[in-house]
Design a protein around this motif. Structure first.
Motif, PDB file in Angstrom:
ATOM      1  N   LEU A 293       0.828  -1.205   0.000  1.00  9.68           N
ATOM      2  CA  LEU A 293       0.000   0.000   0.000  1.00  9.68           C
ATOM      3  C   LEU A 293       0.864   1.257   0.000  1.00  9.68           C
ATOM      4  O   LEU A 293       0.570   2.226  -0.716  1.00  9.68           O
ATOM      5  CB  LEU A 293      -0.930   0.001   1.208  1.00  9.68           C
ATOM      6  N   ASN A 294       1.952   1.252   0.780  1.00 15.56           N
ATOM      7  CA  ASN A 294       2.841   2.416   0.826  1.00 15.56           C
ATOM      8  C   ASN A 294       3.440   2.702  -0.544  1.00 15.56           C
ATOM      9  O   ASN A 294       3.543   3.867  -0.966  1.00 15.56           O
ATOM     10  CB  ASN A 294       3.944   2.208   1.863  1.00 15.56           C
ATOM     11  N   PHE A 295       3.857   1.652  -1.251  1.00 15.07           N
ATOM     12  CA  PHE A 295       4.443   1.854  -2.580  1.00 15.07           C
ATOM     13  C   PHE A 295       3.391   2.385  -3.550  1.00 15.07           C
ATOM     14  O   PHE A 295       3.672   3.296  -4.347  1.00 15.07           O
ATOM     15  CB  PHE A 295       5.036   0.555  -3.114  1.00 15.07           C
ATOM     16  N   ILE A 296       2.189   1.824  -3.501  1.00 13.12           N
ATOM     17  CA  ILE A 296       1.123   2.302  -4.388  1.00 13.12           C
ATOM     18  C   ILE A 296       0.841   3.781  -4.141  1.00 13.12           C
ATOM     19  O   ILE A 296       0.713   4.575  -5.086  1.00 13.12           O
ATOM     20  CB  ILE A 296      -0.159   1.468  -4.177  1.00 13.12           C
TER      21      ILE A 296
ATOM     22  N   ARG B  84       2.872   6.069  -2.766  1.00  9.43           N
ATOM     23  CA  ARG B  84       4.009   6.908  -3.175  1.00  9.43           C
ATOM     24  C   ARG B  84       4.056   7.068  -4.697  1.00  9.43           C
ATOM     25  O   ARG B  84       4.413   8.125  -5.208  1.00  9.43           O
ATOM     26  CB  ARG B  84       5.331   6.302  -2.690  1.00  9.43           C
ATOM     27  N   THR B  85       3.697   6.005  -5.407  1.00  8.06           N
ATOM     28  CA  THR B  85       3.809   6.008  -6.863  1.00  8.06           C
ATOM     29  C   THR B  85       2.660   6.738  -7.537  1.00  8.06           C
ATOM     30  O   THR B  85       2.854   7.464  -8.522  1.00  8.06           O
ATOM     31  CB  THR B  85       3.872   4.566  -7.397  1.00  8.06           C
ATOM     32  N   THR B  86       1.452   6.569  -7.035  1.00  7.37           N
ATOM     33  CA  THR B  86       0.264   7.099  -7.705  1.00  7.37           C
ATOM     34  C   THR B  86      -0.387   8.266  -6.972  1.00  7.37           C
ATOM     35  O   THR B  86      -1.205   8.989  -7.563  1.00  7.37           O
ATOM     36  CB  THR B  86      -0.790   5.994  -7.866  1.00  7.37           C
ATOM     37  N   GLY B  87      -0.062   8.422  -5.677  1.00  2.00           N
ATOM     38  CA  GLY B  87      -0.727   9.441  -4.888  1.00  2.00           C
ATOM     39  C   GLY B  87      -2.079   9.012  -4.355  1.00  2.00           C
ATOM     40  O   GLY B  87      -2.783   9.811  -3.716  1.00  2.00           O
ATOM     41  N   HIS B  88      -2.447   7.747  -4.600  1.00  2.00           N
ATOM     42  CA  HIS B  88      -3.747   7.246  -4.159  1.00  2.00           C
ATOM     43  C   HIS B  88      -3.557   6.095  -3.171  1.00  2.00           C
ATOM     44  O   HIS B  88      -2.939   5.080  -3.510  1.00  2.00           O
ATOM     45  CB  HIS B  88      -4.566   6.754  -5.355  1.00  2.00           C
ATOM     46  N   PRO B  89      -4.079   6.211  -1.953  1.00  6.46           N
ATOM     47  CA  PRO B  89      -3.952   5.131  -0.962  1.00  6.46           C
ATOM     48  C   PRO B  89      -5.004   4.042  -1.182  1.00  6.46           C
ATOM     49  O   PRO B  89      -5.854   3.779  -0.334  1.00  6.46           O
ATOM     50  CB  PRO B  89      -4.161   5.863   0.363  1.00  6.46           C
ATOM     51  N   ILE B  90      -4.938   3.413  -2.354  1.00  5.15           N
ATOM     52  CA  ILE B  90      -5.926   2.398  -2.735  1.00  5.15           C
ATOM     53  C   ILE B  90      -5.187   1.107  -3.053  1.00  5.15           C
ATOM     54  O   ILE B  90      -4.259   1.099  -3.869  1.00  5.15           O
ATOM     55  CB  ILE B  90      -6.732   2.850  -3.968  1.00  5.15           C
ATOM     56  N   ASP B  91      -5.600   0.023  -2.415  1.00  2.42           N
ATOM     57  CA  ASP B  91      -4.957  -1.267  -2.647  1.00  2.42           C
ATOM     58  C   ASP B  91      -6.017  -2.299  -3.034  1.00  2.42           C
ATOM     59  O   ASP B  91      -6.691  -2.868  -2.174  1.00  2.42           O
ATOM     60  CB  ASP B  91      -4.215  -1.730  -1.393  1.00  2.42           C
TER      61      ASP B  91
ATOM     62  N   LEU C 126       8.372  -6.146  -5.097  1.00  2.00           N
ATOM     63  CA  LEU C 126       8.789  -4.892  -5.733  1.00  2.00           C
ATOM     64  C   LEU C 126      10.000  -5.195  -6.603  1.00  2.00           C
ATOM     65  O   LEU C 126      11.018  -5.699  -6.123  1.00  2.00           O
ATOM     66  CB  LEU C 126       9.145  -3.839  -4.686  1.00  2.00           C
ATOM     67  N   LEU C 127       9.871  -4.899  -7.884  1.00  2.00           N
ATOM     68  CA  LEU C 127      10.941  -5.137  -8.843  1.00  2.00           C
ATOM     69  C   LEU C 127      11.453  -3.803  -9.369  1.00  2.00           C
ATOM     70  O   LEU C 127      10.669  -2.944  -9.767  1.00  2.00           O
ATOM     71  CB  LEU C 127      10.432  -5.985 -10.010  1.00  2.00           C
ATOM     72  N   VAL C 128      12.784  -3.644  -9.342  1.00  2.00           N
ATOM     73  CA  VAL C 128      13.430  -2.455  -9.902  1.00  2.00           C
ATOM     74  C   VAL C 128      14.431  -2.922 -10.947  1.00  2.00           C
ATOM     75  O   VAL C 128      15.296  -3.766 -10.662  1.00  2.00           O
ATOM     76  CB  VAL C 128      14.143  -1.624  -8.813  1.00  2.00           C
ATOM     77  N   LEU C 129      14.311  -2.372 -12.152  1.00  2.00           N
ATOM     78  CA  LEU C 129      15.228  -2.688 -13.244  1.00  2.00           C
ATOM     79  C   LEU C 129      15.974  -1.425 -13.647  1.00  2.00           C
ATOM     80  O   LEU C 129      15.380  -0.343 -13.728  1.00  2.00           O
ATOM     81  CB  LEU C 129      14.456  -3.231 -14.454  1.00  2.00           C
ATOM     82  N   GLU C 130      17.268  -1.574 -13.919  1.00  2.00           N
ATOM     83  CA  GLU C 130      18.104  -0.428 -14.304  1.00  2.00           C
ATOM     84  C   GLU C 130      18.869  -0.758 -15.577  1.00  2.00           C
ATOM     85  O   GLU C 130      19.470  -1.836 -15.691  1.00  2.00           O
ATOM     86  CB  GLU C 130      19.077  -0.100 -13.170  1.00  2.00           C
ATOM     87  N   ASN C 131      18.856   0.174 -16.512  1.00  2.00           N
ATOM     88  CA  ASN C 131      19.544   0.003 -17.786  1.00  2.00           C
ATOM     89  C   ASN C 131      20.792   0.880 -17.812  1.00  2.00           C
ATOM     90  O   ASN C 131      20.696   2.113 -17.816  1.00  2.00           O
ATOM     91  CB  ASN C 131      18.600   0.376 -18.932  1.00  2.00           C
TER      92      ASN C 131
ATOM     93  N   ILE D  36      -4.291   2.988  -9.887  1.00  2.00           N
ATOM     94  CA  ILE D  36      -3.038   2.418  -9.389  1.00  2.00           C
ATOM     95  C   ILE D  36      -2.271   1.692 -10.495  1.00  2.00           C
ATOM     96  O   ILE D  36      -1.279   1.022 -10.226  1.00  2.00           O
ATOM     97  CB  ILE D  36      -3.295   1.475  -8.200  1.00  2.00           C
ATOM     98  N   GLN D  37      -2.717   1.848 -11.740  1.00  2.00           N
ATOM     99  CA  GLN D  37      -2.096   1.152 -12.864  1.00  2.00           C
ATOM    100  C   GLN D  37      -0.583   1.383 -12.922  1.00  2.00           C
ATOM    101  O   GLN D  37       0.196   0.458 -13.166  1.00  2.00           O
ATOM    102  CB  GLN D  37      -2.728   1.610 -14.172  1.00  2.00           C
ATOM    103  N   ASP D  38      -0.144   2.612 -12.670  1.00  2.00           N
ATOM    104  CA  ASP D  38       1.278   2.948 -12.805  1.00  2.00           C
ATOM    105  C   ASP D  38       2.151   2.268 -11.754  1.00  2.00           C
ATOM    106  O   ASP D  38       3.382   2.268 -11.885  1.00  2.00           O
ATOM    107  CB  ASP D  38       1.477   4.462 -12.710  1.00  2.00           C
ATOM    108  N   ALA D  39       1.548   1.709 -10.720  1.00  2.00           N
ATOM    109  CA  ALA D  39       2.333   1.039  -9.677  1.00  2.00           C
ATOM    110  C   ALA D  39       2.618  -0.419 -10.015  1.00  2.00           C
ATOM    111  O   ALA D  39       3.429  -1.052  -9.341  1.00  2.00           O
ATOM    112  CB  ALA D  39       1.604   1.118  -8.335  1.00  2.00           C
ATOM    113  N   LEU D  40       1.991  -0.935 -11.073  1.00  2.00           N
ATOM    114  CA  LEU D  40       2.106  -2.352 -11.404  1.00  2.00           C
ATOM    115  C   LEU D  40       2.973  -2.579 -12.634  1.00  2.00           C
ATOM    116  O   LEU D  40       2.968  -1.784 -13.578  1.00  2.00           O
ATOM    117  CB  LEU D  40       0.719  -2.952 -11.670  1.00  2.00           C
ATOM    118  N   PHE D  41       3.698  -3.692 -12.623  1.00  2.00           N
ATOM    119  CA  PHE D  41       4.285  -4.219 -13.845  1.00  2.00           C
ATOM    120  C   PHE D  41       3.232  -5.158 -14.439  1.00  2.00           C
ATOM    121  O   PHE D  41       3.082  -6.306 -14.019  1.00  2.00           O
ATOM    122  CB  PHE D  41       5.566  -5.009 -13.546  1.00  2.00           C
TER     123      PHE D  41
END
Length: 216
Positions: free
Chosen positions: A72-75, A77-84, A100-105, A154-159
């Protein structure tokens, strides 16, 4: 005398009825197993705390399992919406595993990642793919309901869809899986991606149940 006999009859009937009713046995609480990084697995890589890390000359990856509060905290922070939309009611057991997955190029070209190439395979040979809003929407329609519009925020919080990561860029998102069967002891989360030079790369993150005995 009639009232007395009626009272005796009533007491007798009540006694027989109580004897016929089966005793109420408290329902056995569902055991919710917890999982942790399996440092003893043959394919185990490098850990930083509870986060798996890996990569190569032109890419890096970080993978961490989250609990419901962290998700919920990540969602938020990422979207501004406390919706899970993956949260469970207090009287229910958790229905999902979240990472939580982080990829770096760090290369000169594009790094491509498709979450549908990111499978969770259990020791019981069960293979799970990440869940997204499309899957939740389908589950709602099966029960004759519509996915709440608020969930779409919350779409932007998901892969959930394939992504391309440009040189020097990072992408972070959640991978959410249905909860594994109660008898599952171990699983491995496997990632596949296409590197800037066109080569395919693999990354595996093994997990085990916390109640299993560790090797000496």
């Amino acid at each position: 005398m009639i009232r007395h006999r009626g009272w005796i009859g009533f007491c007798l009937c009540a006694t027989l009825w109580l004897c016929a009713v089966p005793p109420v046995i408290p329902a056995e609480a569902t055991v919710v197993h917890r999982f942790e990084p399996d440092r003893e697995a043959p394919e185990a890589g490098m850990l930083q705390g509870s986060t798996w890390v890996g990569g190569g000359a032109d890419w890096n990856v970080w993978l961490k399992q989250l609990d419901d509060e962290e998700r919920l905290n990540f969602i938020e922070r990422t979207t501004g919406h406390p919706i899970d939309p993956f949260a469970h009611r207090p009287d229910q057991v958790p229905a999902y595993h979240t990472f939580l997955l982080v990829l770096e190029n760090n290369g000169g070209g594009m790094l491509s990642f498709n979450p549908q190439s990111c499978w969770l395979r259990t020791n019981r040979n069960k293979v799970l793919l990440p869940q997204g809003l499309a899957d939740l929407s389908f589950n709602y329609r099966v029960t004759g309901r519509q996915l709440p519009v608020a969930y779409e925020t919350i779409q932007d919080a998901l892969f959930e869809r394939a992504v391309s990561i440009g040189p020097g860029e990072r992408a972070a998102g959640l991978l959410v899986y249905d909860r594994v069967a109660p008898k599952t002891k171990r699983w491995s989360l496997g990632l596949r991606m296409t590197l800037p030079d066109g080569e395919l790369a693999a990354f595996n993150a093994p997990y085990r149940r916390t109640d299993l005995k560790k090797k000496n």
